[in-house]
Design a protein around this motif. Sequence first.
Motif, PDB file in Angstrom:
ATOM      1  N   SER A 152      27.627  -4.498  32.198  1.00 36.88           N
ATOM      2  CA  SER A 152      27.172  -5.093  33.458  1.00 36.88           C
ATOM      3  C   SER A 152      27.709  -4.369  34.691  1.00 36.88           C
ATOM      4  O   SER A 152      27.464  -4.815  35.815  1.00 36.88           O
ATOM      5  CB  SER A 152      27.590  -6.564  33.520  1.00 36.88           C
ATOM      6  OG  SER A 152      28.997  -6.687  33.398  1.00 36.88           O
ATOM      7  N   VAL A 198      27.555  -1.381  37.256  1.00 35.02           N
ATOM      8  CA  VAL A 198      26.626  -0.362  37.748  1.00 35.02           C
ATOM      9  C   VAL A 198      27.198   1.037  37.531  1.00 35.02           C
ATOM     10  O   VAL A 198      26.490   1.964  37.125  1.00 35.02           O
ATOM     11  CB  VAL A 198      26.326  -0.600  39.244  1.00 35.02           C
ATOM     12  CG1 VAL A 198      25.510   0.548  39.820  1.00 35.02           C
ATOM     13  CG2 VAL A 198      25.583  -1.905  39.442  1.00 35.02           C
ATOM     14  N   CYS A 237      27.444   1.959  33.642  1.00 42.39           N
ATOM     15  CA  CYS A 237      26.117   2.278  33.104  1.00 42.39           C
ATOM     16  C   CYS A 237      25.673   3.673  33.525  1.00 42.39           C
ATOM     17  O   CYS A 237      25.039   4.396  32.751  1.00 42.39           O
ATOM     18  CB  CYS A 237      25.097   1.237  33.574  1.00 42.39           C
ATOM     19  SG  CYS A 237      25.252  -0.378  32.768  1.00 42.39           S
ATOM     20  N   ALA A 268      24.502   2.250  27.643  1.00 38.08           N
ATOM     21  CA  ALA A 268      23.949   1.134  28.421  1.00 38.08           C
ATOM     22  C   ALA A 268      22.567   0.755  27.915  1.00 38.08           C
ATOM     23  O   ALA A 268      22.251  -0.431  27.751  1.00 38.08           O
ATOM     24  CB  ALA A 268      23.884   1.514  29.904  1.00 38.08           C
ATOM     25  N   ASN A 324      22.079  -2.877  26.352  1.00 39.14           N
ATOM     26  CA  ASN A 324      21.336  -3.751  27.271  1.00 39.14           C
ATOM     27  C   ASN A 324      19.879  -3.948  26.883  1.00 39.14           C
ATOM     28  O   ASN A 324      19.259  -4.931  27.298  1.00 39.14           O
ATOM     29  CB  ASN A 324      21.416  -3.207  28.692  1.00 39.14           C
ATOM     30  CG  ASN A 324      22.818  -3.283  29.265  1.00 39.14           C
ATOM     31  OD1 ASN A 324      23.744  -3.759  28.625  1.00 39.14           O
ATOM     32  ND2 ASN A 324      22.985  -2.797  30.484  1.00 39.14           N
ATOM     33  N   TYR A 349      21.784   0.525  35.427  1.00 37.35           N
ATOM     34  CA  TYR A 349      21.993  -0.879  35.057  1.00 37.35           C
ATOM     35  C   TYR A 349      20.755  -1.715  35.377  1.00 37.35           C
ATOM     36  O   TYR A 349      20.256  -2.467  34.528  1.00 37.35           O
ATOM     37  CB  TYR A 349      23.213  -1.443  35.782  1.00 37.35           C
ATOM     38  CG  TYR A 349      23.407  -2.929  35.585  1.00 37.35           C
ATOM     39  CD1 TYR A 349      23.540  -3.473  34.303  1.00 37.35           C
ATOM     40  CD2 TYR A 349      23.455  -3.793  36.680  1.00 37.35           C
ATOM     41  CE1 TYR A 349      23.716  -4.836  34.129  1.00 37.35           C
ATOM     42  CE2 TYR A 349      23.636  -5.149  36.509  1.00 37.35           C
ATOM     43  CZ  TYR A 349      23.766  -5.673  35.244  1.00 37.35           C
ATOM     44  OH  TYR A 349      23.925  -7.023  35.064  1.00 37.35           O
ATOM     45  N   THR A 352      17.852  -1.017  32.976  1.00 40.08           N
ATOM     46  CA  THR A 352      17.961  -1.643  31.648  1.00 40.08           C
ATOM     47  C   THR A 352      17.653  -3.133  31.722  1.00 40.08           C
ATOM     48  O   THR A 352      17.030  -3.690  30.808  1.00 40.08           O
ATOM     49  CB  THR A 352      19.362  -1.435  31.045  1.00 40.08           C
ATOM     50  OG1 THR A 352      20.362  -2.043  31.882  1.00 40.08           O
ATOM     51  CG2 THR A 352      19.677   0.037  30.871  1.00 40.08           C
ATOM     52  N   GLN A 353      18.073  -3.788  32.805  1.00 31.18           N
ATOM     53  CA  GLN A 353      17.806  -5.221  32.952  1.00 31.18           C
ATOM     54  C   GLN A 353      16.311  -5.488  33.151  1.00 31.18           C
ATOM     55  O   GLN A 353      15.759  -6.443  32.595  1.00 31.18           O
ATOM     56  CB  GLN A 353      18.604  -5.792  34.129  1.00 31.18           C
ATOM     57  CG  GLN A 353      20.111  -5.697  33.980  1.00 31.18           C
ATOM     58  CD  GLN A 353      20.626  -6.452  32.776  1.00 31.18           C
ATOM     59  OE1 GLN A 353      20.725  -7.673  32.781  1.00 31.18           O
ATOM     60  NE2 GLN A 353      20.948  -5.726  31.724  1.00 31.18           N
TER      61      GLN A 353
END
Length: 331
Positions: free
Chosen positions: A85, A87, A90, A97, A101, A147, A150-151
């Motif tokens: 999690s 930034v 990642c 990551a 993720n 990050y 990936t989310q």
Amino acid sequence: MNNEVKAIKPKRKKTILIFGISSFLGSNLAEFFKDEYKVVGTYNKNPVRIPGILTIPCDVLQKDEVQLVLFAFRPDITIYAVGMSSVVDCALEPERADALNTSGLFNVVDYCARYKSQICFISSANVFAGEKKNYLEMDIPDPNTIYGKTQASAEFYIQKTSLNYILFRSSKLYGRSNNPKRFTWFDLIQMKLSQKEQIELDDYVSTGYLDVYYLAMILKICFDREVKNRLFQVSSTDQMTLYNFTKKYAEIFNDQSTLITKGKWSYPILTSAATHVAEKFYFDLDVSNLEGFLNIKLPSIEESLNYTFKRLHGVKKESKKDKNTGGVNFI
């Protein structure tokens, strides 16, 4: 007339399976839910013991291990709390990551569908680029970090492939670690201020801040109401930089605010990012949809910190686990 009293069967406790129970998010959610749900958790390289909770090893990147866990426990709800999690972290380890993720989540989502378990995923405001605007759930993600990318991929995959999901796109969560050897950023701030150390904090990225227990309470309402196939944004009603958040923390927790100075932390933007190249970033999530749907009012950052103060106040400075504090106390 038959006066015989029939025995009332106790209500079956639902089972919640948490992948990544050794993480800050996973361990705090486990502590919150363990009294009203049967909670089972998995870890990979960091074994964790939480009283009243069964924890077992599982590598989310191994499909057979994921399948075995879901087959064995048949959870009503599966929470994915694995992943990176940070930034910066990642950006430094993009392949790792992406694996944790997204790839690991894809394995879990696929077997949740097979064993009829609702998948719950906590995403991030970083799916957006940080422009100075109010972001709605319907806005198209435009991440400018590894990050955030990936989310956004995780959100998209769940919404396109799962028939029973619930997504929460969250502002920055804070709270204490359940592992005395692994501090959260909130733990470290408390530690440094309690030890009267000077601390330099970022004053360029503005976001909401929410006690992790607020998120847990919102999850519980949704689980109890059996809400499904919805994406909600969760945040405090206002935003601050980490510098201003910590100044507010010092005010509420009676710490020395003169120890806190402004700084600028690294924010690694993707070279392919299409938008927003300014120095400052703003992650303002609109929460009116969640508030209207659940008929609740989300707190301001100050209100969240006041709740945190009441939740943690008066506990001794011990490296012990406690269901109310969830970790090490530096008050």
